[in-house]
Each structure stands twice: as C-alpha cells, then as structure tokens.
Design an enzyme around this catalytic site. Structure first.
Site, short mmCIF file in Angstrom:
data_model
loop_
_atom_site.label_atom_id
_atom_site.label_comp_id
_atom_site.label_asym_id
_atom_site.label_seq_id
_atom_site.Cartn_x
_atom_site.Cartn_y
_atom_site.Cartn_z
N ARG A 37 0.97 -1.42 -0.01
CA ARG A 37 -0.10 -0.03 0.08
C ARG A 37 0.85 1.25 0.15
O ARG A 37 0.47 2.35 0.57
CB ARG A 37 -1.08 0.07 1.22
CG ARG A 37 -1.91 -1.01 1.29
CD ARG A 37 -3.15 -0.54 0.27
NE ARG A 37 -4.08 -1.60 -0.06
CZ ARG A 37 -5.22 -1.89 0.57
NH1 ARG A 37 -5.68 -0.93 1.44
NH2 ARG A 37 -5.66 -3.05 0.31
N ARG A 41 -3.80 6.27 0.74
CA ARG A 41 -4.45 7.74 1.36
C ARG A 41 -3.36 8.19 2.33
O ARG A 41 -3.56 9.56 2.65
CB ARG A 41 -5.67 7.31 1.97
CG ARG A 41 -6.83 7.07 0.96
CD ARG A 41 -7.97 6.46 1.49
NE ARG A 41 -7.73 5.14 2.20
CZ ARG A 41 -8.78 4.62 2.88
NH1 ARG A 41 -9.89 5.01 3.08
NH2 ARG A 41 -8.45 3.33 3.07
N ARG A 50 -7.58 11.02 -6.00
CA ARG A 50 -8.69 10.01 -5.79
C ARG A 50 -9.94 10.64 -5.58
O ARG A 50 -11.15 10.28 -5.71
CB ARG A 50 -8.30 8.92 -4.62
CG ARG A 50 -7.57 7.88 -5.09
CD ARG A 50 -8.21 6.77 -5.63
NE ARG A 50 -9.19 6.18 -4.66
CZ ARG A 50 -10.51 6.33 -4.93
NH1 ARG A 50 -10.94 6.98 -6.13
NH2 ARG A 50 -11.26 6.12 -4.29
N ASP A 86 -6.79 -3.35 -7.71
CA ASP A 86 -7.25 -3.95 -6.35
C ASP A 86 -7.42 -5.55 -6.59
O ASP A 86 -7.65 -5.98 -7.77
CB ASP A 86 -8.46 -3.17 -5.92
CG ASP A 86 -8.90 -3.68 -4.61
OD1 ASP A 86 -8.28 -2.92 -3.73
OD2 ASP A 86 -9.68 -4.37 -4.44
N TYR A 164 -14.14 -12.85 0.16
CA TYR A 164 -15.36 -11.45 -0.30
C TYR A 164 -16.44 -11.82 -1.24
O TYR A 164 -17.48 -10.97 -0.92
CB TYR A 164 -14.26 -10.57 -1.09
CG TYR A 164 -13.14 -9.65 -0.28
CD1 TYR A 164 -13.67 -8.71 0.31
CD2 TYR A 164 -11.79 -9.92 -0.23
CE1 TYR A 164 -12.95 -8.07 1.19
CE2 TYR A 164 -11.01 -9.33 0.66
CZ TYR A 164 -11.47 -8.23 1.36
OH TYR A 164 -10.63 -7.46 2.04
O1 1CP Z 1 0.11 0.30 -3.20
C1 1CP Z 1 -0.34 -0.70 -3.29
O2 1CP Z 1 -0.17 -1.74 -2.68
C2 1CP Z 1 -1.28 -0.99 -4.57
C3 1CP Z 1 -2.63 -0.99 -4.63
C4 1CP Z 1 -3.43 -2.06 -3.85
C5 1CP Z 1 -3.25 -3.12 -3.56
C6 1CP Z 1 -2.04 -4.17 -3.89
C7 1CP Z 1 -4.84 -1.70 -3.31
C8 1CP Z 1 -5.34 -0.13 -3.60
N1 1CP Z 1 -5.33 -2.67 -2.86
C9 1CP Z 1 -4.32 -3.81 -2.78
C10 1CP Z 1 -4.69 -5.21 -2.53
C11 1CP Z 1 -5.95 -5.63 -1.74
N2 1CP Z 1 -7.29 -4.86 -1.95
C12 1CP Z 1 -5.87 -6.50 -0.81
C13 1CP Z 1 -4.71 -7.31 -0.25
C14 1CP Z 1 -3.81 -6.83 0.57
C15 1CP Z 1 -4.25 -6.51 1.88
O3 1CP Z 1 -4.42 -7.42 2.50
O4 1CP Z 1 -4.46 -5.24 2.19
C16 1CP Z 1 -6.94 -6.63 -0.05
C17 1CP Z 1 -7.45 -7.46 1.05
C18 1CP Z 1 -7.87 -5.56 -0.76
C19 1CP Z 1 -9.54 -5.39 -0.47
C20 1CP Z 1 -9.78 -3.91 -0.16
N3 1CP Z 1 -9.67 -2.87 -0.97
C21 1CP Z 1 -10.07 -3.39 1.18
C22 1CP Z 1 -10.12 -4.22 2.45
C23 1CP Z 1 -11.37 -4.28 2.92
C24 1CP Z 1 -11.55 -5.04 4.03
O5 1CP Z 1 -12.01 -4.85 4.99
O6 1CP Z 1 -11.43 -6.35 3.89
C25 1CP Z 1 -10.07 -1.86 0.88
C26 1CP Z 1 -10.26 -1.00 2.18
C27 1CP Z 1 -9.56 -1.59 -0.36
C28 1CP Z 1 -9.76 -0.45 -0.97
C29 1CP Z 1 -8.36 -0.06 -1.55
N4 1CP Z 1 -7.39 -0.55 -2.50
C30 1CP Z 1 -6.48 0.19 -2.74
C31 1CP Z 1 -6.62 1.39 -1.87
C32 1CP Z 1 -5.41 2.37 -1.95
C33 1CP Z 1 -7.66 1.25 -1.14
C34 1CP Z 1 -8.33 2.29 -0.40
C35 1CP Z 1 -9.41 3.15 -0.93
C36 1CP Z 1 -9.24 4.29 -1.86
O7 1CP Z 1 -8.17 4.75 -2.02
O8 1CP Z 1 -10.24 4.96 -2.15
#
Ligand code: 1CP
Length: 366
Positions: A37, A41, A50, A86, A164
């Site tokens: 990540r 944010r 965003r 994602d 999910y």
């Molecule tokens: O910089 C990076 O890492 C690149 C981008 C990235 C990656 C690798 C994003 C962007 N998402 C992911 C993978 C991802 N998405 C995972 C695996 C990694 C981990 O365990 O964190 C998972 C579980 C998700 C699902 C997801 N997407 C969640 C989790 C929800 C939950 O409670 O289970 C959330 C909040 C997101 C949104 C998201 N994806 C990425 C970002 C930066 C965000 C935040 C929202 C936004 O920017 O508006």
C-alpha cells in the site's frame, strides 16, 4: 491481445535491480525495500487524484493507475513499485458487481449465498478482454517508470477472493465464507478452482504486459486453521505458481513470485516449498525463527509492524536494525508486515526506507 499494445522489448533498461536480485536469493549492495500500500491515502497527492472519483473507475484508468503507482517513487527511494489496482477486479471480471463505499470499503451488490449461485458467474472469463485495463496500466507504468525500479503485478489468492465473494465485503469472523468450507466443501473447491484458472491467466497477462515480479495476496489465510489452510488455500497457491511458471517458461519468460499468506505462520515450512521464490511475512513471526524454519529454500520479505511507523524516527531506525540482523542481508526484501494505514506520516515512511538502506549497507560491508 495485450501483447500488441506495446512490445516488451521497447521498455527502458532497468537501473536498480536490487529487489530482483534479493528475490533470487542474492545479496545486493543494500537490502531493497518497498511497502505494501505504498500508493495510498497517507499521501496527500494520492487523496487529490482520488478525490471525487469512483474507486473502480480509477482502477479502470491506465493514466490514473500509472500516476498513483509513480507518486510514492517521487518521494521515497523505494526499490520496487506495485501497480495500483485492487484484488477485487477478479470477481468483477467473473460477473459480480462490487462498489467501493466510503467508510465501508468494498461492497458486493449480490454476494454468493448458496452453491447454486456459482451459476451466476461467467463460466469462461476472457481475461484479455475483461482485465485489459489492468494490462494497459502495467504497460504504461512500466514505460513511465523509466527503469528506475521493477514493477510488481499482483492478484488476490483464491480463498481470499472467495471470502469476499461470499461475505460481500470486509468481515471480522468470515463465518459466511467459512460456513461454505464446512457445509459445501465440493462447491467451495469448484469456486476455488474457477478462481485459480482466472488468476493464472491474469498473472501471465500481467507479465506479458510488463510486470517484472508477481505477488499473490492470501490476506485472509489467518482466519483458517492449519487443516483448512492445507485443504482450501495451499493447494491453490501451489497450483497457481506452478502453472504460471510453466506458461511463462513456454514464452521464455521467468519472473520471481511472492506469496503473502497473512497470519499463516503455522504453514511457513509448507509455504517455503510452494514454488514461490519469496515468502512475505506479517509481523507475528520472529525474523530469526522464520529463517531457521525456511532455511535456504526461499527469500523472505517483511515484516515490520506497520504501527511501528507511529514511533519516533530514532526508534524506527532501531527496530529496522534489529529486523535486518534477524533476517540477514542475503535473500531478504524489507517491507511492512501488512499495508500502510491512511493516518501514517509520510515522513516516517521515509525514515523507514532510509533506515533499511543505511543499516543494510553497514551490515553488508562488515
Ligand atoms: O500500493 C499498493 O499496495 C497498490 C494497490 C493496492 C493493493 C496491492 C490496493 C489499492 N489494493 C491492493 C490489494 C488488496 N485489496 C488487498 C490485499 C492486500 C491487503 O491484505 O491489504 C485486499 C484485502 C484488498 C481489498 C480492499 N480494497 C480493502 C480491504 C477491505 C476489508 O476490510 O477487507 C480496501 C479498503 C480496499 C480499497 C483500496 N484498495 C487500494 C487502496 C489504496 C484502497 C483504499 C481506498 C481508496 O483509495 O479510495
């Protein structure tokens, strides 16, 4: 096909290969570091891009994905980048509707409830059509990085995606998804197999588009016990690595693969024998014991508690030094044990990266 978009041979020459060398078990001149990540944010410039845009519209724009991937590289001397996307783009490609709701996270309009619902999923997914936007983002980004550092592609692993698709979003117990494992094991395997098939195509396509390494996120490994993990997660993780490698070999390609099974410390030995070059660890495993348990078999990645970034900079530096001493400097990629949180101070992320570079240079000189 995405191969026609821009030919791989046109990519700029890679200048910093410390990440790729460490992934292959070598000891580069410093320990490479990146953060899960790292595009996120916690960066004001990320929030600006965003702002007011739908999350998955952002994911579908190669230009936005490229910009968000490059942002952290402008601030910090990271040794690798990960494409902005994602894991939930795969359920979407299989025909499910997912929205990212502010304050709630990913939300499925119509989650899978019973085995009959598998019929709602696309039987054959044309990955080159459905996920073409990710491939375009990778190709564009690989060019725009100008060879500064390698670009990592990624996917969610089958069990994490299945959870999910059944829970319909984030969950603490994952009891709806785990209910399937106990009540509908055959349908669970059917779904996991469908996911694995799409994932293999998706990862091969990412490499064709320009990804120089691949990370598989089994973020929900920890809610399974060792028995369930061995039945419903590990076989698919192995199958994916073996099939992707076979497919790449046919094309004369070979990229390191990383497996991140969060909280699966009970399966560390098995993960180190699963055809991945790198095992990525969360912070619940002690670096020294991780090395003892995996021997020379794999490189390791991780595993500072992301919350250590709330500590003062001097303490971050201390924690990093101990982590490096524990893992050693050969076959090691420094990272956090999970992603950065939105309230983290970018300055402390910089302190983390600098500490890895400084301490590892001293350790390697000795
Ligand atoms: O910089 C990076 O890492 C690149 C981008 C990235 C990656 C690798 C994003 C962007 N998402 C992911 C993978 C991802 N998405 C995972 C695996 C990694 C981990 O365990 O964190 C998972 C579980 C998700 C699902 C997801 N997407 C969640 C989790 C929800 C939950 O409670 O289970 C959330 C909040 C997101 C949104 C998201 N994806 C990425 C970002 C930066 C965000 C935040 C929202 C936004 O920017 O508006």
């Amino acid at each position: 096909s995405n191969n026609d978009f821009i030919l791989p041979k046109d990519f700029p020459e890679l200048k910093n290969d410390t990440f790729l060398r460490a992934a292959r078990g070598e000891e580069p001149e410093h320990v490479p570091v990146w953060c899960m990540r790292q595009a996120g944010r916690y960066l004001p410039e990320f929030r600006e891009i965003r702002a007011g845009k739908d999350f998955f519209d952002t994911c579908r724009s190669p230009e936005n994905c490229c910009e968000l991937t490059l942002q952290p590289l402008r601030r910090f001397p990271f040794d690798a980048s990960i494409i902005f996307s994602d894991i939930l783009v795969i359920p979407q490609a299989m025909g499910m509707e997912v929205q990212m709701l502010t304050g709630k996270g990913p939300t499925f309009t119509d989650p899978l409830k019973e085995p009959e619902d598998l019929q709602r999923l696309r039987a054959k997914v044309d990955v080159n059509k459905e996920l073409d936007y990710v491939f375009k983002a990778i190709t564009l980004t690989r060019h725009k990085i100008e060879g500064k550092v390698p670009l990592i592609g990624f996917t969610g692993a089958p069990w994490t995606l299945m959870s999910y698709m059944i829970e319909g979003g984030g969950s603490t117990t994952h009891s709806k998804a785990k209910r399937w494992l106990y009540r509908h094991p055959d349908s669970s395997h059917m779904l996991l197999k469908m996911l694995a098939d799409v994932i293999v195509e998706y990862l091969v396509g990412q490499v064709a588009a320009g990804a120089q390494a691949l990370q598989v996120f089994e973020s929900h490994a920890g809610i399974l016990g060792p028995v369930e993990f061995r039945e419903f997660s590990l076989p698919y993780l192995r199958d994916i690595a073996r099939r992707v490698k076979d497919r790449l070999k046919e094309k004369g390609q070979d990229v390191p693969m990383i497996v991140f099974a969060k909280d699966a410390h009970y399966a560390l030995e098995e993960l180190s024998e699963s055809h991945y070059e790198v095992v990525s660890l969360d912070w619940t495993i002690d670096p020294r014991s991780a090395r003892e348990r995996t021997g020379e078999k794999v490189s390791l990645q991780g595993n500072m508690d992301p919350c250590a970034l709330y500590a003062p900079k001097e303490q971050i530096s201390d924690i990093v030094r101990k982590m490096l001493e524990g893992f050693g400097t050969r076959g090691y990629i420094a990272n956090l044990g999970h992603g950065l949180y939105p309230d983290m101070d970018p300055e402390n992320v910089g302190a983390f990266v600098d500490a890895v570079h400084q301490h590892s240079k001293l350790l390697i000189k000795q």
